[in-house]
Design a protein around this motif. Sequence first.
Motif, mmCIF file in Angstrom:
data_model
loop_
_atom_site.group_PDB
_atom_site.id
_atom_site.type_symbol
_atom_site.label_atom_id
_atom_site.label_comp_id
_atom_site.label_asym_id
_atom_site.label_seq_id
_atom_site.Cartn_x
_atom_site.Cartn_y
_atom_site.Cartn_z
ATOM 1 N N GLU A 170 0.873 -1.298 0.023
ATOM 2 C CA GLU A 170 -0.071 0.332 -0.051
ATOM 3 C C GLU A 170 0.840 1.266 0.100
ATOM 4 O O GLU A 170 0.294 2.326 -0.300
ATOM 5 N N LEU A 171 2.039 1.435 0.354
ATOM 6 C CA LEU A 171 2.909 2.488 0.550
ATOM 7 C C LEU A 171 3.879 2.554 -1.137
ATOM 8 O O LEU A 171 4.156 3.468 -1.397
ATOM 9 N N ILE A 172 3.912 1.347 -1.731
ATOM 10 C CA ILE A 172 4.595 1.340 -3.048
ATOM 11 C C ILE A 172 4.029 2.007 -3.945
ATOM 12 O O ILE A 172 4.780 2.928 -4.686
ATOM 13 N N LYS A 173 2.798 1.778 -4.221
ATOM 14 C CA LYS A 173 2.014 2.628 -5.382
ATOM 15 C C LYS A 173 2.319 4.233 -5.289
ATOM 16 O O LYS A 173 2.864 4.957 -6.052
ATOM 17 N N PRO A 174 1.914 4.674 -4.105
ATOM 18 C CA PRO A 174 2.065 6.350 -3.800
ATOM 19 C C PRO A 174 3.349 6.745 -3.988
ATOM 20 O O PRO A 174 3.496 8.049 -4.624
#
Length: 166
Positions: free
Chosen positions: A83-87
């Motif tokens: 969930e942190l990778i994409k942003p």
Amino acid sequence: MSESVVLDTVDLHILRLLQNDARTTYREVAAEVGVAASTCLDRVARLRRSGVILGHQLRLDPAKLGRGLQALLSVQVRPHRRELIKPFVERIRGLPESRSLFHLTGPDDYLVLVAVADTADLQRLVVDEFTSRPEVARVETRLVFQQWDCGPLMPPSSAIPPATRS
């Protein structure tokens, strides 16, 4: 991972020529390869459809655009969760200083090639855009003194028909 595409000697010759100079006309490529211009055009279209040719890029000199200092930033993200990778990736890709972004294995999670005006601009970028992000645990900076392009990308030699190996 996508599957490789079977390429014959004509395809490989076309790819080598276009990678060396994408502005070469199909007529010139066809003459060099020894096929009709229409055959060359059909083959290039097939190589595009199959995803071998992804597009054409215009290469610019960063220094002439006021970005004469390039650096590689090794970035460690913690926690390293989906969930942190994409942003994070979207933000870094959207920065005008970012030239390339790689997701890695090993102690660093990302490697970012950036082009900036000078060391003050690099410091601003690292502090304001990287270390200020809550998911960024560490950034290590390496200046790029010089960069070289390498030869055209071709399949492994074991996959190249013997007549085209050089």
